[in-house]
Design a protein around this motif. Structure first.
Motif, PDB file in Angstrom:
ATOM      1  N   ALA A  33       0.832  -1.200   0.000  1.00 36.92           N
ATOM      2  CA  ALA A  33       0.000   0.000   0.000  1.00 36.92           C
ATOM      3  C   ALA A  33       0.864   1.246   0.000  1.00 36.92           C
ATOM      4  CB  ALA A  33      -0.900   0.001   1.234  1.00 36.92           C
ATOM      5  N   GLY A  57      -0.106   5.434   0.774  1.00 36.82           N
ATOM      6  CA  GLY A  57      -1.136   6.447   0.988  1.00 36.82           C
ATOM      7  C   GLY A  57      -0.862   7.688   0.158  1.00 36.82           C
ATOM      8  N   GLU A  59      -2.374   9.322   5.726  1.00 34.54           N
ATOM      9  CA  GLU A  59      -2.689   7.941   5.342  1.00 34.54           C
ATOM     10  C   GLU A  59      -1.537   6.990   5.682  1.00 34.54           C
ATOM     11  OE1 GLU A  59      -6.065   8.730   1.970  1.00 34.54           O
ATOM     12  OE2 GLU A  59      -4.330   7.531   1.391  1.00 34.54           O
ATOM     13  N   SER A 100      -2.170   5.875   9.136  1.00 27.97           N
ATOM     14  CA  SER A 100      -3.270   4.905   9.232  1.00 27.97           C
ATOM     15  C   SER A 100      -2.845   3.549   8.671  1.00 27.97           C
ATOM     16  CB  SER A 100      -4.486   5.412   8.454  1.00 27.97           C
ATOM     17  OG  SER A 100      -4.887   6.653   8.972  1.00 27.97           O
ATOM     18  N   LEU A 101      -2.146   3.588   7.540  1.00 29.25           N
ATOM     19  CA  LEU A 101      -1.743   2.321   6.906  1.00 29.25           C
ATOM     20  C   LEU A 101      -0.775   1.546   7.800  1.00 29.25           C
ATOM     21  CD1 LEU A 101      -1.343   3.568   3.218  1.00 29.25           C
ATOM     22  CD2 LEU A 101      -2.995   1.862   4.030  1.00 29.25           C
ATOM     23  N   GLU A 110      -2.728  -0.022  10.629  1.00 28.36           N
ATOM     24  CA  GLU A 110      -3.494  -1.203  10.188  1.00 28.36           C
ATOM     25  C   GLU A 110      -2.552  -2.365   9.865  1.00 28.36           C
ATOM     26  OE1 GLU A 110      -6.763  -1.341  10.150  1.00 28.36           O
ATOM     27  OE2 GLU A 110      -7.167   0.798  10.481  1.00 28.36           O
ATOM     28  N   ALA A 111      -1.421  -2.034   9.252  1.00 27.85           N
ATOM     29  CA  ALA A 111      -0.478  -3.074   8.814  1.00 27.85           C
ATOM     30  C   ALA A 111      -0.043  -3.940   9.994  1.00 27.85           C
ATOM     31  CB  ALA A 111       0.737  -2.430   8.151  1.00 27.85           C
ATOM     32  N   ILE A 131       4.512  -1.001   3.245  1.00 29.37           N
ATOM     33  CA  ILE A 131       3.897   0.329   3.192  1.00 29.37           C
ATOM     34  C   ILE A 131       4.940   1.273   2.595  1.00 29.37           C
ATOM     35  CG2 ILE A 131       2.857   2.217   4.514  1.00 29.37           C
ATOM     36  CD1 ILE A 131       1.241  -0.341   4.729  1.00 29.37           C
ATOM     37  N   ILE A 182      -8.356   3.047   8.492  1.00 25.91           N
ATOM     38  CA  ILE A 182      -8.443   3.049   7.038  1.00 25.91           C
ATOM     39  C   ILE A 182      -8.936   1.652   6.646  1.00 25.91           C
ATOM     40  CG2 ILE A 182      -6.207   2.179   6.236  1.00 25.91           C
ATOM     41  CD1 ILE A 182      -5.879   4.826   4.683  1.00 25.91           C
ATOM     42  N   TRP A 237      -8.928  -1.588   5.020  1.00 30.84           N
ATOM     43  CA  TRP A 237      -7.839  -2.318   4.358  1.00 30.84           C
ATOM     44  C   TRP A 237      -8.276  -2.822   2.981  1.00 30.84           C
ATOM     45  CZ3 TRP A 237      -2.998  -1.963   5.679  1.00 30.84           C
ATOM     46  CH2 TRP A 237      -2.066  -2.808   5.075  1.00 30.84           C
ATOM     47  N   ARG A 295      -4.514   3.697  -3.078  1.00 33.21           N
ATOM     48  CA  ARG A 295      -3.994   3.219  -1.784  1.00 33.21           C
ATOM     49  C   ARG A 295      -3.365   1.822  -1.837  1.00 33.21           C
ATOM     50  NH1 ARG A 295      -8.992   4.881   2.017  1.00 33.21           N
ATOM     51  NH2 ARG A 295      -8.449   7.018   2.465  1.00 33.21           N
ATOM     52  N   PHE A 296      -4.021   0.876  -2.450  1.00 31.92           N
ATOM     53  CA  PHE A 296      -3.501  -0.495  -2.442  1.00 31.92           C
ATOM     54  C   PHE A 296      -3.202  -0.965  -3.862  1.00 31.92           C
ATOM     55  CE2 PHE A 296      -5.849   0.073   1.372  1.00 31.92           C
ATOM     56  CZ  PHE A 296      -5.109  -0.591   2.329  1.00 31.92           C
TER      57      PHE A 296
END
Ligand code: TPP
Length: 629
Positions: free
Chosen positions: A444, A446, A451, A454-455, A458-459, A468, A487, A489, A533-534
């Motif tokens: 991902a 951002g 972002e 957030s990434l 979450e990761a 990331i 965020i 996923w 994002r991804f």
């Protein structure tokens, strides 16, 4: 100025030591003045001035082959090999490179940028020489930092085995970028602090040489004593045990010490290590006092040593480190790893808060990845912060040790995208292509530092390996106060709907895409915009909806086109039989030199105007006409 009279290293060979010393201070002056303007690797280059002069004095360069590991310490080498006039263009667009470049000079034998390659290459040159009955000599200069890498030891292993004559100069300043780390670094410190070692050894050998030998019995006895002394003295010298003759440690700033020893080493018919002690930043007080900060700074004021910095939002690296600190405060399983880049990745900040949960493994990206795999296997949450360009070195470990076992390691991929002044060897433009082909990993990027936060957060909860990505330099100035926003996923953010064209951007180039959209909207087109994002998992649900509501898709990324984000989108469309024109915008299939990032974005028409131009031409060719036509 003596320096102005130096057309080539040949001119050094007739100079007296005191002239060479004067030349050394002129070289330092030039390095300081230029890097103050251009930025660059001042510390390492100030440390090798005398060594450079001594090597070019002793060796018949360019007939003899002189290799510099990494090549960041070779500014004096550049200055005495015909690049004085152009030195002011160091690291500038169209100017001379901050590293060695074969096309710049016949004295630049080996090109690098990544550490620890010089010994393997030098052995290749030396072995080729022997097989081809050539007569050049080979000498490689490698730093103590670069000697922490496995690759350097793979080369030492083979050199010691083949016994191919060549000289390895270990330039030991006890620094990598930050203070050097590891057991071998400690070992070098021990060698440094025992300078009596080689002196004593030479004295004993000299003494034995002096004993008159009558009769074979006495001769044999003397030889035996020599052997015993040899082994007694060797005990503990790793280099000699590997099959090298060891000379040193020497004062690397003393031409009187360097020239005779290098001359002797040159003529030894087996592999030799010359261990020289230098000081990073030598001759410029601020760099001597702050060698880490002066490893590769941007412009600075010569008199004060103050860095000339614009006030900018915090860098992505800073945000990454701050985020990890924030998360690690409540999650004791989070640990951070760097491969010799604590300052660049800003993990030094993490280290200050969690010294026991921070690991600088040295220049050892391969080890770092597998070390992280082990930590993850046991239930920790390792984050390996590594520049995109340097994770290239750990590709097998990423595939075989991390992804194959589906271990939840987080790769924080810094400097993803174009990097500017460091140029071709350092561009972070390949990782999406080589990572996304590997099963289990999720990737991902951002659109901004908000972002990124957030990434990362979450990761750390994903049951898989995650990469990331984030670019070099400052963020967008997003407000980072308050708790980390969640965020979703695997989900893209569809920010604008548009019927004619939809721009799908991956990473901070989203903001350029937003400007492209404005330009095209102003022309009357109806343009949509997606923050992808991804890249893996690719949000095919959103993409399918986009494809159903728009006439064409243009993907945008600061990464090579081959195998990158856009390529993933095209693969999806092909696989799912989505018949929509897709155009991939990204970087071409070539190595991109040093120069401002914006220059290259403009050159490849990846800036807003360039992309809008290309989009318009493309839409014309597709007969997609906007509402007003
Ligand atoms: C594979 C790889 N990882 C990280 C780096 C970043 N890097 C550039 S110079 C350097 C330190 C090198 O230390 P040393 O070899 O001792 O040379 P010095 O700068 O001290 O002269 C590092 C880590 C790199 N060039 N290559």
């Amino acid at each position: 100025m003596l320096l102005e009279g130096v057309q080539s290293p040949k001119d050094l060979r007739t100079m007296s030591t005191s002239q060479l010393q004067r030349l050394a201070s002129e070289l330092r002056q030039s390095i300081i003045e230029t890097t103050a303007r251009t930025g660059g690797h001042i510390g390492a280059s100030l440390g090798t001035v005398e060594l450079t002069l001594a090597l070019h004095r002793v060796y018949d360069t360019p007939h003899d082959k002189l290799l510099w590991d990494i090549g960041h310490q070779a500014y004096a080498h550049k200055l005495i090999t015909g690049r004085l006039e152009n030195f002011g263009t160091l690291r500038q667009l169209g100017g001379i490179s901050g590293f060695l470049k074969r096309r710049e000079s016949e004295y630049d034998v080996w090109e690098a940028g990544h550490a620890s390659t010089s010994l393997s290459a030098a052995l290749g040159l030396a072995k080729a020489r022997d097989l081809m009955h050539a007569n050049y000599r080979v000498v490689a200069v490698i730093g103590d930092g670069a000697l922490t890498a496995g690759m350097a030891w793979e080369a030492l292993n083979q050199i010691g085995h083949l016994k191919t004559p060549m000289v390895v100069v270990v330039n030991d300043n006890s620094m990598s970028i930050a203070p050097n780390v590891g057991a071998f670094s400690r070992y070098l410190t021990d060698l440094r602090s025992a300078p009596a070692y080689s002196r004593l050894k030479q004295e004993v050998e000299g003494l034995l040489e002096g004993i008159p030998v009558f009769g074979t019995q006495i001769k044999r006895t003397v030889e035996r004593v020599k052997d015993l002394v040899h082994y007694a003295m060797l005990a503990g010298n790793v280099f000699e045990e590997l099959g090298f003759r060891y000379f040193g440690p020497l004062d690397g700033h003393s031409l009187d010490a360097l020239i005779p020893v290098l001359s002797n080493a040159r003529d030894v018919n087996e592999p030799v290590i010359v261990h020289v002690i230098t000081q990073k930043g030598k001759g410029y007080r601020p760099a001597e006092e702050h060698p880490g900060e002066f490893h590769g700074p941007g412009p600075f004021e010569v008199a004060s040593g103050r860095f000339i910095k614009k006030s900018e939002p915090p860098s992505y690296s800073q945000v990454c480190s701050d985020t990890l600190i924030e998360i690690a405060k409540t999650d004791p399983t989070v640990v951070a790893i760097t491969a010799a880049m604590p300052d660049g990745t800003k993990l030094d900040k993490f280290a200050a808060v969690f010294p026991d949960r921070f690991f600088d493994v040295g220049i050892a990206e391969q080890h770092a990845a597998t070390f992280a795999a082990g930590l993850a296997l046991a239930g920790m949450k390792p984050v390996f912060a590594v520049y995109s360009t340097f994770i290239q070195r750990a590709y097998d470990q990423v595939i075989h040790d991390v992804c194959h076992q589906d271990l939840p390691v987080v790769f924080a991929i810094d400097r993803a995208g174009l990097v500017g002044a460091d140029g071709a060897t350092h561009q972070g433009v390949f990782d999406v292509s080589f990572l996304r082909t590997v099963p289990n990993i999720e990737i991902a990027m951002g659109k901004d530092e908000g972002e990124l936060r957030s990434l990362l957060s979450e990761a750390l909860h994903r049951p898989h390996p995650v990469a990331i990505r984030y670019p070099r330099g400052s963020g967008q100035g997003i407000d980072l106060s308050g708790p980390i926003p969640p965020i979703a996923w695997g989900e893209a953010q569809w920010t604008f709907h548009g019927q004619d064209l939809t721009l799908v951007a991956f990473g901070p180039i989203y903001y350029t895409a937003a400007a492209v959209r404005e330009l095209l909207q102003a022309q009357g087109y109806s343009v949509g915009l997606v923050n992808a994002r991804f890249v893996k998992p690719l949000d095919t649900v959103t993409l399918t909806q986009v494809a159903n509501t728009t006439k064409a898709i243009m993907t945008i990324e600061e990464h090579v086109i081959s195998g990158g984000f856009g390529s993933a989108v095209v693969e999806w469309a092909h696989r799912d039989g989505i018949a929509i024109p897709i155009r991939i915008e990204g970087l071409p299939d070539e190595f991109i030199d040093h120069g401002p990032v914006n220059y290259y974005l403009n050159l490849y028409e990846l800036d807003a105007e360039g992309l809008a131009r290309k989009a318009q031409r493309w839409l014309d060719s597709l007969n997609i006409v906007h509402a007003e036509q």
